[in-house]
Design an enzyme around this catalytic site. Structure first.
Site, PDB file in Angstrom:
ATOM      1  N   PRO A 237       0.838  -1.202   0.000  1.00 47.56           N
ATOM      2  CA  PRO A 237       0.000   0.000   0.000  1.00 47.56           C
ATOM      3  C   PRO A 237       0.872   1.251   0.000  1.00 47.56           C
ATOM      4  O   PRO A 237       1.910   1.288   0.644  1.00 47.56           O
ATOM      5  CB  PRO A 237      -0.773  -0.091   1.310  1.00 47.56           C
ATOM      6  CG  PRO A 237      -0.607  -1.489   1.795  1.00 47.56           C
ATOM      7  CD  PRO A 237       0.655  -2.006   1.196  1.00 47.56           C
ATOM      8  N   GLU A 238       0.446   2.249  -0.727  1.00 41.74           N
ATOM      9  CA  GLU A 238       1.190   3.511  -0.753  1.00 41.74           C
ATOM     10  C   GLU A 238       0.400   4.577  -0.003  1.00 41.74           C
ATOM     11  O   GLU A 238      -0.667   4.315   0.545  1.00 41.74           O
ATOM     12  CB  GLU A 238       1.448   3.910  -2.207  1.00 41.74           C
ATOM     13  CG  GLU A 238       2.342   2.890  -2.926  1.00 41.74           C
ATOM     14  CD  GLU A 238       2.959   3.443  -4.192  1.00 41.74           C
ATOM     15  OE1 GLU A 238       3.099   4.667  -4.315  1.00 41.74           O
ATOM     16  OE2 GLU A 238       3.310   2.640  -5.064  1.00 41.74           O
TER      17      GLU A 238
ATOM     18  N   HIS B  68      -5.566 -15.150   9.499  1.00 40.66           N
ATOM     19  CA  HIS B  68      -4.624 -14.027   9.440  1.00 40.66           C
ATOM     20  C   HIS B  68      -5.144 -12.799  10.181  1.00 40.66           C
ATOM     21  O   HIS B  68      -4.600 -11.718  10.052  1.00 40.66           O
ATOM     22  CB  HIS B  68      -4.317 -13.677   7.981  1.00 40.66           C
ATOM     23  CG  HIS B  68      -3.796 -14.836   7.193  1.00 40.66           C
ATOM     24  ND1 HIS B  68      -2.699 -15.564   7.601  1.00 40.66           N
ATOM     25  CD2 HIS B  68      -4.215 -15.405   6.035  1.00 40.66           C
ATOM     26  CE1 HIS B  68      -2.477 -16.542   6.715  1.00 40.66           C
ATOM     27  NE2 HIS B  68      -3.382 -16.462   5.767  1.00 40.66           N
TER      28      HIS B  68
ATOM     29  N   ARG C 131       1.081 -11.960   5.337  1.00 39.37           N
ATOM     30  CA  ARG C 131       2.547 -12.072   5.230  1.00 39.37           C
ATOM     31  C   ARG C 131       3.266 -11.500   6.446  1.00 39.37           C
ATOM     32  O   ARG C 131       4.468 -11.665   6.590  1.00 39.37           O
ATOM     33  CB  ARG C 131       3.018 -11.393   3.939  1.00 39.37           C
ATOM     34  CG  ARG C 131       2.472 -12.126   2.723  1.00 39.37           C
ATOM     35  CD  ARG C 131       2.873 -11.459   1.442  1.00 39.37           C
ATOM     36  NE  ARG C 131       4.305 -11.543   1.199  1.00 39.37           N
ATOM     37  CZ  ARG C 131       4.912 -11.010   0.139  1.00 39.37           C
ATOM     38  NH1 ARG C 131       4.196 -10.351  -0.739  1.00 39.37           N
ATOM     39  NH2 ARG C 131       6.208 -11.121  -0.005  1.00 39.37           N
TER      40      ARG C 131
END
Ligand SMILES: [Zn+2]
Length: 293
Positions: A2-3, A104, A123
């Site tokens: 994500p930016e 998760h 992750r």
């Protein structure tokens, strides 16, 4: 990954559920994300009120009534789900779909207003950290960050000063978090295309010999702010669509002018160039070799 616009959109999505609201109960379902969570993580949050939810580069900063600041980073694959008043939404817009796999779900905030905010991160490159507000200036994760691209202090003079004398490419300079914070591969490519500047151009050429900004620096700053604001605006509109909970945002990807558009026609009016992909410092760069100089 994500930016900045994604993180800002996430912040705006979380704010109504969290700002001014007390943590009733906090579940840390594992002891670590990217780094170990503090042992007293839940205890330091429970009963405290989120006084404000801010952002610095790609970090979310929740200011707590205890004097701590909760620093949160989405990492590569992290996302939040907000369950509130019978509806679930995933604030933010992502180039890749977000996981909703319950295995998760690592951190769950049960807020006193009934909202349940869940952090999911397959992750586990995401992170959460508690820092006393007084020590925030010294926080290593934040200390090295350059100016906020949407802040008033980020202007042509400042960018030219940061790039003056740099022998690296513009692409590399803009990707450097010390030059400007929060820009990643996508928005660097997009901003350079809007500014009609080649990613391969030497960074120092946006400054005059005196160090003052070349006209290119102004073009670049304008392009960076415009591309980020447009992306945030596109994300903001998606938040109204409460049924869309998968985190994938179709509309936003269609707004890319060059990113992932290898072989397509350049969208610059009057340009007959074709978008090309090249590899710079191990990352894909997308550009139009005709109008980007
Ligand atoms: Zn072009």
């Amino acid at each position: 990954m994500p930016e900045l616009p994604e993180v800002e959109t996430v912040r705006r999505g979380l704010a109504p559920a969290m700002e001014g609201v007390r943590f009733r109960k906090v579940e840390a379902r594992r002891g670590d994300l990217r780094w170990p969570l503090p042992k007293d993580f839940a205890v330091r949050l429970e009963g405290k009120t989120v006084e404000g939810l801010g952002r610095r580069a790609k970090y979310l900063l929740a200011d707590l009534s205890s004097g701590d600041v909760l620093l949160m980073h989405l990492g590569m694959s992290g996302s939040f789900r907000v369950f509130r008043a019978g509806e679930e939404q995933t604030p933010g817009k992502y180039h890749h779909e977000r996981s909703k796999h319950l295995a998760h779900d690592h951190v769950v905030f049960h807020m006193a207003n009934g909202a349940v905010v869940t952090f999911n991160d397959p992750r586990r490159f995401g992170s959460m950290k508690l820092v006393p507000r007084a020590e925030l200036e010294q926080e290593p994760l934040l200390r090295a960050l350059g100016p906020e691209p949407l802040g008033n202090e980020f202007d042509a003079a400042l960018l030219a000063r940061a790039c003056a004398g740099k022998k690296t490419s513009l692409k590399a300079a803009l990707s450097d978090q010390r030059v400007v914070a929060g820009l990643g591969n996508i928005y660097v490519c997009e901003a350079l295309h809007r500014a009609r500047l080649s990613p391969k151009r030497r960074a120092s050429t946006i400054a005059l010999r005196s160090g003052a900004p070349h006209e290119r620096a102004q073009r670049l700053v304008d392009a960076i702010k415009a591309v980020l604001n447009d992306a945030i605006k596109a994300g903001g509109s998606s938040l109204r669509d409460h049924r869309r909970t998968d985190g994938a945002l179709g509309d936003f990807q269609h707004n890319f002018r060059v990113y992932d558009r290898d072989g397509e026609r350049c969208p610059t009016p009057g340009c007959d160039g074709t978008i090309r992909r090249l590899v710079q410092t191990c990352r894909s760069t997308f550009l139009c070799p005709v109008c980007q100089r």
